[in-house]
Motif scaffolding. Structure first.
Motif, PDB file in Angstrom:
ATOM      1  N   SER A  98       0.750  -1.160  -0.036  1.00 18.37           N
ATOM      2  CA  SER A  98      -0.124  -0.169   0.106  1.00 18.37           C
ATOM      3  C   SER A  98       0.684   1.265  -0.078  1.00 18.37           C
ATOM      4  O   SER A  98       0.266   2.341  -0.178  1.00 18.37           O
ATOM      5  CB  SER A  98      -0.810  -0.067   1.285  1.00 18.37           C
ATOM      6  OG  SER A  98      -0.085  -0.092   2.477  1.00 18.37           O
ATOM      7  N   GLY A  99       2.223   1.231   0.307  1.00 18.47           N
ATOM      8  CA  GLY A  99       3.091   2.225   0.283  1.00 18.47           C
ATOM      9  C   GLY A  99       3.906   2.164   1.269  1.00 18.47           C
ATOM     10  O   GLY A  99       3.763   1.511   2.388  1.00 18.47           O
ATOM     11  N   LEU A 100       4.972   3.020   1.397  1.00 20.05           N
ATOM     12  CA  LEU A 100       6.032   3.072   2.356  1.00 20.05           C
ATOM     13  C   LEU A 100       5.576   3.542   3.661  1.00 20.05           C
ATOM     14  O   LEU A 100       4.784   4.421   3.781  1.00 20.05           O
ATOM     15  CB  LEU A 100       7.376   4.035   1.888  1.00 20.05           C
ATOM     16  CG  LEU A 100       8.251   4.426   2.882  1.00 20.05           C
ATOM     17  CD1 LEU A 100       9.109   3.265   3.135  1.00 20.05           C
ATOM     18  CD2 LEU A 100       9.182   5.720   2.630  1.00 20.05           C
ATOM     19  N   VAL A 101       5.937   2.741   4.754  1.00 17.67           N
ATOM     20  CA  VAL A 101       5.739   3.335   6.071  1.00 17.67           C
ATOM     21  C   VAL A 101       7.045   3.645   6.911  1.00 17.67           C
ATOM     22  O   VAL A 101       7.744   2.424   6.923  1.00 17.67           O
ATOM     23  CB  VAL A 101       4.569   2.388   6.891  1.00 17.67           C
ATOM     24  CG1 VAL A 101       4.440   2.836   8.262  1.00 17.67           C
ATOM     25  CG2 VAL A 101       3.447   2.276   5.933  1.00 17.67           C
ATOM     26  N   PHE A 102       7.177   4.680   7.341  1.00 18.29           N
ATOM     27  CA  PHE A 102       8.346   4.975   8.144  1.00 18.29           C
ATOM     28  C   PHE A 102       8.040   5.129   9.518  1.00 18.29           C
ATOM     29  O   PHE A 102       7.290   6.058   9.741  1.00 18.29           O
ATOM     30  CB  PHE A 102       9.319   6.308   7.559  1.00 18.29           C
ATOM     31  CG  PHE A 102      10.392   6.514   8.343  1.00 18.29           C
ATOM     32  CD1 PHE A 102      11.604   5.640   8.498  1.00 18.29           C
ATOM     33  CD2 PHE A 102      10.393   7.724   9.037  1.00 18.29           C
ATOM     34  CE1 PHE A 102      12.618   6.033   9.379  1.00 18.29           C
ATOM     35  CE2 PHE A 102      11.295   8.036   9.860  1.00 18.29           C
ATOM     36  CZ  PHE A 102      12.412   7.212  10.139  1.00 18.29           C
ATOM     37  N   ARG A 103       8.565   4.393  10.519  1.00 19.66           N
ATOM     38  CA  ARG A 103       8.373   4.773  11.772  1.00 19.66           C
ATOM     39  C   ARG A 103       9.531   4.698  12.766  1.00 19.66           C
ATOM     40  O   ARG A 103      10.522   4.038  12.411  1.00 19.66           O
ATOM     41  CB  ARG A 103       7.438   3.449  12.584  1.00 19.66           C
ATOM     42  CG  ARG A 103       6.003   3.559  11.899  1.00 19.66           C
ATOM     43  CD  ARG A 103       5.215   2.351  12.703  1.00 19.66           C
ATOM     44  NE  ARG A 103       3.714   2.181  12.119  1.00 19.66           N
ATOM     45  CZ  ARG A 103       3.289   1.420  11.251  1.00 19.66           C
ATOM     46  NH1 ARG A 103       4.220   0.563  10.884  1.00 19.66           N
ATOM     47  NH2 ARG A 103       2.345   1.203  10.931  1.00 19.66           N
ATOM     48  N   ALA A 104       9.450   5.838  13.743  1.00 15.94           N
ATOM     49  CA  ALA A 104      10.484   5.868  14.468  1.00 15.94           C
ATOM     50  C   ALA A 104      10.362   6.592  15.967  1.00 15.94           C
ATOM     51  O   ALA A 104       9.126   7.207  16.174  1.00 15.94           O
ATOM     52  CB  ALA A 104      11.529   7.082  13.932  1.00 15.94           C
ATOM     53  N   GLU A 105      11.123   6.004  16.800  1.00 14.16           N
ATOM     54  CA  GLU A 105      10.695   6.478  18.133  1.00 14.16           C
ATOM     55  C   GLU A 105      12.221   6.630  18.789  1.00 14.16           C
ATOM     56  O   GLU A 105      13.086   6.017  18.698  1.00 14.16           O
ATOM     57  CB  GLU A 105      10.308   5.411  18.864  1.00 14.16           C
ATOM     58  CG  GLU A 105       9.630   5.936  20.343  1.00 14.16           C
ATOM     59  CD  GLU A 105       8.961   4.630  21.064  1.00 14.16           C
ATOM     60  OE1 GLU A 105       8.840   4.425  22.282  1.00 14.16           O
ATOM     61  OE2 GLU A 105       8.527   3.637  20.296  1.00 14.16           O
ATOM     62  N   ALA A 106      12.325   7.678  19.639  1.00  9.78           N
ATOM     63  CA  ALA A 106      13.719   8.133  20.131  1.00  9.78           C
ATOM     64  C   ALA A 106      13.167   9.210  21.502  1.00  9.78           C
ATOM     65  O   ALA A 106      12.322   9.698  21.315  1.00  9.78           O
ATOM     66  CB  ALA A 106      14.594   8.613  19.376  1.00  9.78           C
ATOM     67  N   PRO A 107      14.008   9.177  22.558  1.00  7.48           N
ATOM     68  CA  PRO A 107      14.018  10.451  23.459  1.00  7.48           C
ATOM     69  C   PRO A 107      13.934  11.611  22.777  1.00  7.48           C
ATOM     70  O   PRO A 107      14.814  11.618  21.937  1.00  7.48           O
ATOM     71  CB  PRO A 107      15.098   9.935  24.503  1.00  7.48           C
ATOM     72  CG  PRO A 107      15.405   8.633  24.372  1.00  7.48           C
ATOM     73  CD  PRO A 107      15.129   8.103  22.776  1.00  7.48           C
ATOM     74  N   LEU A 108      13.105  12.353  22.981  1.00  6.33           N
ATOM     75  CA  LEU A 108      12.981  13.860  22.421  1.00  6.33           C
ATOM     76  C   LEU A 108      14.611  14.463  22.424  1.00  6.33           C
ATOM     77  O   LEU A 108      14.792  15.142  21.677  1.00  6.33           O
ATOM     78  CB  LEU A 108      11.947  14.749  22.923  1.00  6.33           C
ATOM     79  CG  LEU A 108      11.425  15.630  22.233  1.00  6.33           C
ATOM     80  CD1 LEU A 108      11.060  15.489  20.619  1.00  6.33           C
ATOM     81  CD2 LEU A 108      10.352  16.596  22.761  1.00  6.33           C
ATOM     82  N   LYS A 109      14.966  14.327  23.847  1.00  4.94           N
ATOM     83  CA  LYS A 109      16.266  15.208  23.839  1.00  4.94           C
ATOM     84  C   LYS A 109      17.421  14.424  23.543  1.00  4.94           C
ATOM     85  O   LYS A 109      18.635  14.752  23.732  1.00  4.94           O
ATOM     86  CB  LYS A 109      16.365  15.677  25.455  1.00  4.94           C
ATOM     87  CG  LYS A 109      15.201  16.485  26.037  1.00  4.94           C
ATOM     88  CD  LYS A 109      15.680  17.085  27.313  1.00  4.94           C
ATOM     89  CE  LYS A 109      14.802  17.945  27.769  1.00  4.94           C
ATOM     90  NZ  LYS A 109      14.784  19.322  26.877  1.00  4.94           N
TER      91      LYS A 109
END
Length: 355
Positions: A335-346
């Motif tokens: 259905s298309g590219l999915v980019f997911r990311a998670e990290a501490p904001l600082k």
């Protein structure tokens, strides 16, 4: 307080020495002192007729006799005043008797110090109106000297911050140029890619208000960087997420990451046909005392995605690098590219480190 005027030291300065000397002459007293308060002491920037550098607040006449509401304090006989008659320097040598203090205030009105005068003999008549007015004028000169030093310190900090940001920006531009040329198939393509990336960097610069040193919000960065793409595909690009503040360096990195994702969508993905759409969203959560950013770029109804070599080039490495202390994944769904990311904001990684 020293914390209120961080540029002040106890080193003698002629401007302040002159003020206390003139104050003593004006009021016909042998001793004039210019002191500032800390939580535990009163320290003296200048003195005339009696050398002292610092005393405890508990022993300070000024700390006990000057109230926040006072405009000018005059004690005609310290030995007869119940507030001061048992204090050191009154009950004990040098046995001060006459005392005057002009409170010095910060911009918020807080008493931060005093211009004080004293004599060894009581003075029943106190000060004349001319002497009182002259003392107030000298107090204004002290405040002016403090303000000039504060402004000078701010200018110095601004100059250093500007130098730092210029060096950072130059390093980013150098990194973009090197990496763009290294991964380009031809010179014309490299030229256009570099110009586009520099334009995205410029929009991030404006959105983050870099020159003021202020932080920029993730929403303002996203809106600014994606504006050229939304002008042609306004109904096909959705942006949703709270206003999260980013440091200037990270804002620049994020802007370039969004630009790379949008460019790839325009070339290969959901923005390359007439039916595709892109949804950009983010949220923040608290975990283990840290604020974490969750970011998603999701393409729909575009051509079936593949994993072309260009997606593993500089742009992809940079996008993943920003979240280098967290997780970042590209999922090439039908259905298309999915980019997911998670990290501490600082802990988001600014350029050029992420490239």
């Amino acid at each position: 307080m020293r914390s209120a005027w961080p540029t002040l030291t106890q080193q003698p300065e002629q401007a302040f020495d002159d003020i206390v000397a003139v104050a003593a002459e004006l009021c016909h007293v042998p001793i004039a002192l210019l002191g500032f308060f800390t939580d535990e002491s009163q320290w003296f920037k200048a003195w005339h007729g009696f050398e002292v550098t610092e005393i405890r607040v508990a022993d300070s006449l000024c700390a006990h006799l000057v109230d926040e509401a006072d405009e000018l304090v005059v004690v005609r006989d310290l030995a007869a005043d119940t507030r001061s008659q048992t204090k050191p320097w009154v009950a004990d040598p040098p046995h001060f008797r006459f005392y005057v203090a002009l409170p010095l205030r910060s911009g918020t009105g807080q008493v931060i110090g005093t211009l004080c005068l004293t004599d060894y003999a009581p003075r029943p008549h106190g000060l004349t109106s001319r002497q009182a007015d002259g003392l107030r004028a000298l107090g204004r000169q002290v405040t002016l000297q403090l303000e000039l030093r504060r402004q000078l310190q701010e200018q110095t900090l601004l100059r250093l911050e500007t130098q730092h940001r210029l060096k950072n920006t130059w390093a980013v531009v150098q990194g973009l140029a090197v990496q763009t040329l290294r991964t380009a198939n031809d010179l014309n393509g490299a030229k256009q890619a570099l110009l586009d990336r520099l334009a995205a960097l410029g929009r991030a610069h404006d959105a983050a208000n870099v020159d003021s040193g202020a932080e920029g919000s993730l929403r303002s960065i996203a809106e600014a960087v994606l504006a050229p793409y939304k002008s042609a595909h306004s109904s096909r690009i959705q942006i949703e997420g709270p206003d999260l503040e980013l440091s200037t360096d990270v804002a620049q990195s994020f802007a370039l990451a969004l630009h790379e994702l949008a460019t790839n969508a325009l070339k290969y993905g959901a923005l390359s046909n007439s039916d595709g759409a892109v949804a950009i969203s983010w949220s923040s959560t608290e975990s283990a005392g840290q604020r974490r950013l969750r970011f998603t770029w999701e393409e729909r109804n575009g051509p079936p995605p593949s994993q072309p070599q260009e997606r593993r080039g500089f742009g992809t490495r940079m996008i993943e690098g920003i979240f280098g202390r967290g997780t970042a994944t590209f999922d090439f769904k039908r259905s298309g590219l999915v980019f997911r990311a998670e990290a501490p904001l600082k802990q988001l990684v600014p350029l050029p480190a992420c490239s």
